[in-house]
Scaffold this active site. Structure first.
Site, short mmCIF file in Angstrom:
data_model
loop_
_atom_site.label_atom_id
_atom_site.label_comp_id
_atom_site.label_asym_id
_atom_site.label_seq_id
_atom_site.Cartn_x
_atom_site.Cartn_y
_atom_site.Cartn_z
N ASN A 296 0.87 -1.18 0.00
CA ASN A 296 0.00 0.00 0.00
C ASN A 296 0.90 1.22 0.00
O ASN A 296 1.69 1.42 0.93
CB ASN A 296 -0.90 0.03 1.25
CG ASN A 296 -1.96 -1.05 1.21
OD1 ASN A 296 -2.06 -1.81 0.24
ND2 ASN A 296 -2.76 -1.13 2.25
N TYR A 298 1.13 5.45 -0.54
CA TYR A 298 0.43 6.73 -0.68
C TYR A 298 1.37 7.92 -0.88
O TYR A 298 1.09 8.80 -1.67
CB TYR A 298 -0.49 6.97 0.53
CG TYR A 298 -1.70 6.07 0.49
CD1 TYR A 298 -2.85 6.44 -0.21
CD2 TYR A 298 -1.68 4.80 1.08
CE1 TYR A 298 -3.95 5.61 -0.29
CE2 TYR A 298 -2.77 3.95 1.00
CZ TYR A 298 -3.90 4.36 0.32
OH TYR A 298 -4.99 3.52 0.23
N GLU A 381 -3.03 -1.12 -2.56
CA GLU A 381 -3.73 0.16 -2.38
C GLU A 381 -2.86 1.29 -2.89
O GLU A 381 -1.67 1.34 -2.61
CB GLU A 381 -4.01 0.47 -0.90
CG GLU A 381 -5.13 -0.29 -0.29
CD GLU A 381 -5.39 0.11 1.17
OE1 GLU A 381 -5.14 1.29 1.53
OE2 GLU A 381 -5.81 -0.77 1.91
O1 IFM Z 1 -8.62 4.10 4.15
C1 IFM Z 1 -7.35 3.60 4.37
C2 IFM Z 1 -7.33 2.09 4.30
O2 IFM Z 1 -8.23 1.53 5.19
C3 IFM Z 1 -5.96 1.58 4.64
N1 IFM Z 1 -4.96 2.22 3.84
C4 IFM Z 1 -4.98 3.65 3.73
C5 IFM Z 1 -6.37 4.11 3.35
C6 IFM Z 1 -6.39 5.65 3.23
O3 IFM Z 1 -6.03 6.23 4.43
#
Ligand code: IFM
Length: 479
Positions: A296, A298, A381
């Site tokens: 994940n 970001y 993610e």
């Molecule tokens: O919404 C969250 C998710 O539950 C886990 N990863 C990050 C996302 C955004 O903050």
């Protein structure tokens, strides 16, 4: 416009959600309470006092939501199973009505040609287990394995990809150290012990899943990871970056992929935990062979030693003040790391306050391959929250998200050309949803949700992902 950048054959293009963030229906069909039910109903814990009681009502609207994905031409969906639906009290026989929901969901996904990817734990621990100590209690590891076996028994033949845990770092440290997530504990020793038990639960569940699932099943774990940069080239900032890297990335990568905690931080955290927090043999169990790593991603972290000029300078202070007003800025690094975040200046930010850094994804994937070895990887993610709204024509245009995704897809493609074995990409998220401590204030969806009417409006980014998925390619510029 340039040649389209093609992704490998059979690449998965999908979206991700999590049970508590979308399902609602918290008291239906025998579901028990989770730590997030308790947390959201405790005044002062969540922005505006929001809760997940109704959320996106996905529990009742899943079929329509899957039709949206099917119509977009997506070929995979990552969802999570709510443990308290399956075992309302966290132990004992399965609640078949709860499992039936996931049977229906998975059946509908197959009907639309979408591959289900199941995450067993995305933070909704049964409250009954929290009452016995939660993840800080070693017995929770056994409960998790029993739960994993029940879900595997019910969905095994129908789900080919399994993820044990989502972002255990967040469960452990945001849930038990900074306390901004459920269960809201603020104690480093408890966080370290919770982290260890989450890791052990992962390792044991991998083995248990392998013995109950068909041999073709793929089992992995999803970690939240970020490249950590030093704010300046000084030695003290470089060392601070290494400590933060060990804390944010190494604490979960090390045990799962190497069978070792990062040496750099081990003594410090063991001391804070009051001594050894595991038992002999645990690390071997945690180091279970996985079929893939879920990543994940970001943003990147830019850090400095708390004593360095970069940390104490005026520009840094002004930016920190600005950031402190955003949800992301309210989570400082713990003091024992002797490091602080130094916000990047002059960069685009999402409404979460996170800097938009597409090259960080390429950097992260290549670093993981170089440091921890080549293995199949999925971006489980990646996405962004922006201030989306329905315009007078009834549409939701989100050009910032389209550009965000395009640039990240391009970087994912670049990582593949640099030799990374990337097999799929799941955008967070299918729907706008309950963003934990930020409640409904952050919209991450490709599909806009009017929470009152539960109307779904696909944003322009949904159409963009649809083009990418159908062509299995991304164009370098807007076409
Ligand atoms: O919404 C969250 C998710 O539950 C886990 N990863 C990050 C996302 C955004 O903050």
């Amino acid at each position: 416009m340039g040649e389209p950048l093609r992704f490998p054959e059979a690449f998965l293009w999908g979206t991700a959600t999590a049970s508590y963030q979308v399902e609602g229906a918290v008291s239906e069909d025998g579901r028990g309470a989770s730590i997030w039910d308790t947390f959201t109903h405790t005044p002062g814990k969540v922005f505006h006092g929001d809760d997940g009681d109704v959320a996106c009502d996905h529990y009742h609207r899943y079929a329509g939501d899957i039709d949206i994905m099917g119509d977009l031409g997506l070929n995979a969906y990552r969802f999570s199973v709510a443990w308290p639906r399956v075992q309302p009290e966290g132990r004992g026989a399965a609640n078949e009505a709860g499992l039936d929901f996931y049977r229906r969901l998975v059946g509908k996904l197959h009907e639309r040609g979408i591959e289900p990817v199941a995450t067993l734990y995305h933070w909704d621990l049964p409250q009954a287990l929290q009452d016995e100590g939660g993840w800080a209690n070693r017995a929770t590891v056994d409960r998790f394995v029993e739960y994993a076996e029940l879900v595997a028994g019910a969905l095994g033949g129908q789900v080919g990809m399994w993820i044990t845990l989502n972002e255990p770092w967040v469960s452990a440290f945001v849930g038990h150290e900074s306390g901004q997530h459920a269960p809201g504990v603020t104690d480093t020793a408890t966080a370290v012990s919770a982290a260890h038990h989450l890791l052990l639960a992962h390792g044991r569940a991998v083995r248990a899943l392998r013995s109950s699932l068909p041999v073709s099943s793929q089992v992995g774990v999803t970690l939240n990871l970020s490249p950590v940069h030093a704010a300046t080239p000084t030695e003290e900032d470089a060392e601070a970056a290494e400590r933060v890297n060990a804390y944010l990335n190494g604490w979960f990568l090390g045990p799962t992929l190497r069978g070792k905690y990062p040496e750099l931080l081990y003594d410090r955290l063991a001391e804070m935990a009051g001594g050894d927090f595991g038992r002999p043999g645990d690390l071997e169990e945690i180091h279970a062979e996985i079929d893939f790593l879920g990543v994940n991603y970001y943003t990147v972290r830019n850090v400095a030693s708390s004593k360095s000029g970069a940390a104490t300078g005026r520009a840094g202070a002004a930016l920190r003040e600005e950031l402190a007003a955003t949800p992301a800025g309210r989570r400082p690094l713990p003091a024992y790391l002797e490091a602080v975040d130094v916000p990047l200046s002059g960069v685009e930010r999402t409404t979460k306050g996170w800097a938009v850094q597409p090259d960080g994804l390429r950097e992260l994937l290549v670093w993981l391959r170089d440091e921890y070895g080549k293995r199949p990887v999925y971006v489980t993610e990646n996405g962004a929250a922006f201030a989306d709204y329905v315009d007078p024509s009834g549409r939701v245009k989100d050009p910032e998200r389209v550009e965000f995704l395009r640039n990240h897809f391009i970087m994912a493609h670049r990582a593949i050309s640099e030799g990374v074995d990337l097999r799929g990409y799941f955008v967070w998220s299918l729907l706008d949803n309950f963003e934990w401590a930020d409640g409904y204030s952050q919209r991450f969806g490709l599909v806009y949700v009017d929470y009152k009417s539960q109307e779904r409006i696909p944003k322009s980014s949904a159409a963009f992902l649809s083009d990418v998925a159908r062509s299995n390619a991304v164009c370098a510029n807007a076409g």
